[in-house]
Design a protein around this motif. Structure first.
Motif, short mmCIF file in Angstrom:
data_model
loop_
_atom_site.label_atom_id
_atom_site.label_comp_id
_atom_site.label_asym_id
_atom_site.label_seq_id
_atom_site.Cartn_x
_atom_site.Cartn_y
_atom_site.Cartn_z
N LEU A 120 0.84 -1.20 0.00
CA LEU A 120 0.00 0.00 0.00
C LEU A 120 0.87 1.25 0.00
O LEU A 120 0.65 2.16 -0.82
N LEU A 121 1.85 1.29 0.87
CA LEU A 121 2.74 2.46 0.91
C LEU A 121 3.46 2.64 -0.42
O LEU A 121 3.52 3.74 -0.97
N LYS A 122 4.02 1.56 -0.94
CA LYS A 122 4.79 1.65 -2.18
C LYS A 122 3.92 2.08 -3.36
O LYS A 122 4.36 2.84 -4.23
N THR A 123 2.69 1.60 -3.40
CA THR A 123 1.80 1.98 -4.50
C THR A 123 1.38 3.43 -4.39
O THR A 123 1.36 4.17 -5.39
N ILE A 124 1.07 3.87 -3.19
CA ILE A 124 0.71 5.28 -2.97
C ILE A 124 1.85 6.19 -3.39
O ILE A 124 1.64 7.27 -3.97
N LEU A 125 3.10 5.75 -3.10
CA LEU A 125 4.28 6.58 -3.35
C LEU A 125 4.91 6.33 -4.72
O LEU A 125 6.04 6.72 -4.97
N ASN A 126 4.18 5.66 -5.59
CA ASN A 126 4.62 5.47 -6.98
C ASN A 126 5.86 4.59 -7.08
O ASN A 126 6.60 4.66 -8.06
N LEU A 127 6.08 3.74 -6.08
CA LEU A 127 7.21 2.81 -6.09
C LEU A 127 6.79 1.43 -6.58
O LEU A 127 7.64 0.57 -6.81
N HIS A 128 5.49 1.24 -6.72
CA HIS A 128 4.93 -0.01 -7.23
C HIS A 128 3.75 0.36 -8.12
O HIS A 128 2.96 1.24 -7.75
N PRO A 129 3.60 -0.25 -9.28
CA PRO A 129 2.53 0.16 -10.19
C PRO A 129 1.14 -0.21 -9.67
O PRO A 129 0.97 -1.26 -9.04
N SER A 130 0.19 0.64 -9.93
CA SER A 130 -1.20 0.34 -9.59
C SER A 130 -1.90 -0.25 -10.82
O SER A 130 -1.52 0.01 -11.96
N LEU A 131 -2.93 -1.04 -10.55
CA LEU A 131 -3.76 -1.57 -11.62
C LEU A 131 -4.88 -0.59 -11.95
O LEU A 131 -5.21 -0.36 -13.12
N THR A 132 -5.49 -0.06 -10.90
CA THR A 132 -6.59 0.90 -11.06
C THR A 132 -6.48 1.94 -9.95
O THR A 132 -5.73 1.79 -9.00
N GLY A 133 -7.25 3.00 -10.13
CA GLY A 133 -7.42 3.98 -9.06
C GLY A 133 -6.56 5.21 -9.19
O GLY A 133 -5.76 5.35 -10.13
N SER A 134 -6.71 6.10 -8.22
CA SER A 134 -5.98 7.36 -8.22
C SER A 134 -5.54 7.72 -6.81
O SER A 134 -6.17 7.32 -5.83
N VAL A 135 -4.43 8.46 -6.74
CA VAL A 135 -3.88 8.94 -5.47
C VAL A 135 -3.55 10.42 -5.64
O VAL A 135 -2.87 10.79 -6.60
N LYS A 136 -4.03 11.24 -4.71
CA LYS A 136 -3.72 12.66 -4.75
C LYS A 136 -3.22 13.13 -3.39
O LYS A 136 -3.79 12.81 -2.36
N PHE A 137 -2.11 13.88 -3.43
CA PHE A 137 -1.56 14.54 -2.25
C PHE A 137 -1.78 16.04 -2.38
O PHE A 137 -1.39 16.63 -3.39
N PHE A 138 -2.41 16.62 -1.38
CA PHE A 138 -2.66 18.06 -1.42
C PHE A 138 -3.38 18.44 -2.72
O PHE A 138 -3.15 19.51 -3.27
N GLY A 139 -4.22 17.52 -3.21
CA GLY A 139 -4.97 17.76 -4.44
C GLY A 139 -4.17 17.56 -5.71
O GLY A 139 -4.66 17.84 -6.80
N LEU A 140 -2.93 17.05 -5.58
CA LEU A 140 -2.03 16.91 -6.73
C LEU A 140 -1.57 15.46 -6.88
O LEU A 140 -1.54 14.71 -5.90
N PRO A 141 -1.18 15.04 -8.08
CA PRO A 141 -0.56 13.73 -8.23
C PRO A 141 0.77 13.69 -7.49
O PRO A 141 1.40 14.74 -7.25
N PHE A 142 1.23 12.48 -7.15
CA PHE A 142 2.45 12.32 -6.36
C PHE A 142 3.63 13.07 -6.96
O PHE A 142 4.39 13.73 -6.24
#
Length: 253
Positions: A47-69
């Motif tokens: 979960l941490l690695k996927t959120i932080l773009n260290l592991h690829p996601s299959l689906t979904g989106s993650v935003k920090f402060f309204g922005l992509p990682f």
């Protein structure tokens, strides 16, 4: 109502053809200290690695402060598992901490005296100033973890992610790390920690995210960390310790 600084929507990830995370949805507000809790194989590190773009996601989106990682990464600090690092690499503790500043220094530039002073101050805060010139291979596991945390602190990030920072450390190091994490929260920083010891969750974290390949529950610890929710997360029969720790798990059978 507070605006979330992390928004995770419909996130899924896999290793090879095995789905590890499925339909992950949660939000995190600023100034919280969250424990990520779940059984072995639940996908906590992934979960941490996927959120932080260290592991690829299959689906979904993650935003920090309204922005992509990629646009927010300078505001984010990460402490991976200690076991994932080559501690035999020939460098000393001060240099390891200074590496946390390379995003500001630039990889092709040499650290200035000011950068070295900031790194030394971070080591001092973790009680490691006397070991600044010690080779990292000569440090104990707890000392290595303190150095790792100092490297994250020197970044002065707004949001910190830590993967099992308390695993395998001595009691003094555990107290020192938790003191720092609570100080970060007190000054408005946000911290998410993969954590394995259910007995300390209530004492350490104001929020908890119960994970088993998907989010079972997420919210304030006093509301979420219940016998029923933990049983649903671990999927087993629970044996509970005394009333002074109503929700502390003694063992999972």
């Amino acid at each position: 109502m507070a605006t979330p600084i992390l928004q995770v929507e419909n996130l899924s990830a896999s290793y090879r053809k095995n789905t590890v995370l499925h339909d992950i949805n949660f939000e995190v507000n600023a100034g919280s200290l969250t424990g990520i809790v779940g059984p072995n194989g639940a996908g906590k590190s992934t979960l941490l690695k996927t959120i932080l773009n260290l592991h690829p996601s299959l689906t979904g989106s993650v935003k920090f402060f309204g922005l992509p990682f990629i646009k927010a990464k300078k505001r984010i600090g990460y402490v991976p598992q200690r076991g994932s690092v080559d501690w035999d690499f020939p460098t000393d503790a001060l240099d390891v901490v200074t590496m946390g500043l390379y995003g500001q220094i630039g990889w092709l530039r040499r650290p200035s005296r000011l950068h070295k002073e900031r790194a030394y101050e971070a080591l001092d805060k973790m009680g490691m100033a006397d070991y600044a010139n010690r080779q990292i291979s000569q440090l104990s596991g707890g000392q290595q973890q303190r150095v790792f945390l100092a490297r994250a602190l020197v970044q002065d990030a707004d949001f910190y992610f830590m993967d099992e920072p308390l695993a395998g450390v001595d009691a003094a190091t555990e107290r020192a790390i938790m003191t720092i994490l609570k100080e970060l929260k007190a000054i408005g920083k946000t911290v998410m920690v993969v954590h394995h010891d259910l007995q300390t969750v209530e004492d350490y974290f104001d929020h908890v995210l119960l994970l088993n390949r998907t989010v079972i529950k997420h919210g304030r610890t006093e509301q979420i960390f219940t016998r029923e929710n933990i049983a649903n997360t671990y999927g087993g029969n629970m044996r509970w310790m005394g009333e002074e720790k109503r929700h502390a798990v003694h063992s999972i059978e």
